[in-house]
Design an enzyme around this catalytic site. Sequence first.
Site, PDB file in Angstrom:
ATOM      1  N   ASP A   6       0.873  -1.176   0.000  1.00 23.70           N
ATOM      2  CA  ASP A   6       0.000   0.000   0.000  1.00 23.70           C
ATOM      3  C   ASP A   6       0.910   1.227   0.000  1.00 23.70           C
ATOM      4  OD1 ASP A   6      -2.309   1.642   0.298  1.00 23.70           O
ATOM      5  OD2 ASP A   6      -1.946   1.789   2.442  1.00 23.70           O
ATOM      6  N   SER A   7       0.298   2.397  -0.143  1.00 27.20           N
ATOM      7  CA  SER A   7       1.081   3.629  -0.101  1.00 27.20           C
ATOM      8  C   SER A   7       1.619   3.914   1.302  1.00 27.20           C
ATOM      9  CB  SER A   7       0.199   4.802  -0.526  1.00 27.20           C
ATOM     10  OG  SER A   7      -0.902   4.911   0.348  1.00 27.20           O
ATOM     11  N   CYS A  69      -4.449  -1.472  -1.703  1.00 27.31           N
ATOM     12  CA  CYS A  69      -4.570  -0.042  -1.938  1.00 27.31           C
ATOM     13  C   CYS A  69      -5.692   0.148  -2.951  1.00 27.31           C
ATOM     14  CB  CYS A  69      -3.245   0.476  -2.502  1.00 27.31           C
ATOM     15  SG  CYS A  69      -3.306   2.203  -3.001  1.00 27.31           S
ATOM     16  N   GLU A 148      -2.941   8.752   8.523  1.00 24.82           N
ATOM     17  CA  GLU A 148      -1.477   8.618   8.579  1.00 24.82           C
ATOM     18  C   GLU A 148      -0.901   9.385   9.769  1.00 24.82           C
ATOM     19  OE1 GLU A 148       0.994   7.059   6.498  1.00 24.82           O
ATOM     20  OE2 GLU A 148      -0.600   5.966   5.475  1.00 24.82           O
ATOM     21  N   CYS A 182     -10.968   2.624   0.292  1.00 20.80           N
ATOM     22  CA  CYS A 182      -9.562   2.942   0.559  1.00 20.80           C
ATOM     23  C   CYS A 182      -9.201   2.183   1.818  1.00 20.80           C
ATOM     24  CB  CYS A 182      -9.392   4.443   0.770  1.00 20.80           C
ATOM     25  SG  CYS A 182      -7.760   4.915   1.377  1.00 20.80           S
ATOM     26  N   HIS A 184      -7.140   2.737   4.024  1.00 25.63           N
ATOM     27  CA  HIS A 184      -6.891   3.553   5.217  1.00 25.63           C
ATOM     28  C   HIS A 184      -8.163   3.745   6.059  1.00 25.63           C
ATOM     29  CE1 HIS A 184      -3.083   4.682   3.396  1.00 25.63           C
ATOM     30  NE2 HIS A 184      -2.784   5.435   4.432  1.00 25.63           N
TER      31      HIS A 184
HETATM   32  N1  DGL Z   1      -4.715   3.190   1.134  1.00 25.80           N
HETATM   33  C1  DGL Z   1      -4.684   3.597  -0.214  1.00 25.80           C
HETATM   34  C2  DGL Z   1      -5.992   3.395  -0.929  1.00 25.80           C
HETATM   35  O1  DGL Z   1      -6.655   2.463  -0.616  1.00 25.80           O
HETATM   36  C3  DGL Z   1      -3.991   4.842  -0.576  1.00 25.80           C
HETATM   37  C4  DGL Z   1      -4.355   6.126   0.008  1.00 25.80           C
HETATM   38  C5  DGL Z   1      -3.431   7.162  -0.533  1.00 25.80           C
HETATM   39  O2  DGL Z   1      -2.234   6.935  -0.481  1.00 25.80           O
HETATM   40  O3  DGL Z   1      -3.906   8.205  -1.016  1.00 25.80           O
HETATM   41  O4  DGL Z   1      -6.378   4.095  -1.805  1.00 25.80           O
END
Ligand code: DGL
Length: 260
Positions: A6-7, A69, A148, A182, A184
């Site tokens: 993931d990012s 992600c 984050e 997402c 996150h």
């Molecule tokens: N967790 C990631 C997603 O599902 C990336 C969020 C990001 O880096 O903008 O999109």
Amino acid sequence: MIGIFDSGLGGLTSVKALHAIVPLCDISYFGDTGRVPYGTRSREILIKYSMQDMRFLMSLGVNAVLTACGTVSSNCLDELRTAFDIPIIGVVEGASLKAASVTKNGIIGIIGTGATINSGAFERELHKINPYIKVIPQACPLFVPLVENGFIGDDDEVTELVARRYLDSIDKSGADTLILGCTHFPIITRILQKVLPNVTMINSGAEAAALLATKVNPPAESGSIRYYISDEPDNFRSVASIFLEHELTDPVQKIDIEKY
Ligand code: DGL
């Protein structure tokens, strides 16, 4: 060994879910903490970054990869599948299947990064399953830096205020199901649930882990989890512990992703 990337921290929702389903499978996680966020990037940059992320995981000898992600899964999956000869599972399919199966009124909200929502990937997948589903998409880019940076407590007023603004159209639409598109976002589920108390939340990272476990037959190994990131480990360790709901004691190694 399964690779997950993931990012940043969001993909840990998939690590936790996969480890719970197949505790003996080794997992290598890469969080691109030096280049987060992905959700505001162009498709060209996303392909470049995700190719590098994949090449790094391939160098560790993974048998399959979960792109934990929503942004990469929505924008780059075809390119990754063409470039790499191992199973690659994204987060769109599992979450869409689950949402389509639990909705009662056929109205499904989708929240994700700007790049995820603009891609229309969840809509396409849901309409493949059932063309009559009404889809209400909403980009929620501010959730990513909030998560984050640890604004994730159940009573966090800042995140709740942002959530009320973002989720207003979904609330008014009468949606009974919301895809957290997402990875996150599941960490702030309780805040989202406060704003939309009667809506079923779908955790796309966890659904992807469940789908991977059925499609790939993860190997029984030692159950080790290794973490690799592209920036300093301090912030990662503390917020990761909250994601994983236990102290992160496993090794965390900083790597130079630009070399891959
Ligand atoms: N967790 C990631 C997603 O599902 C990336 C969020 C990001 O880096 O903008 O999109």
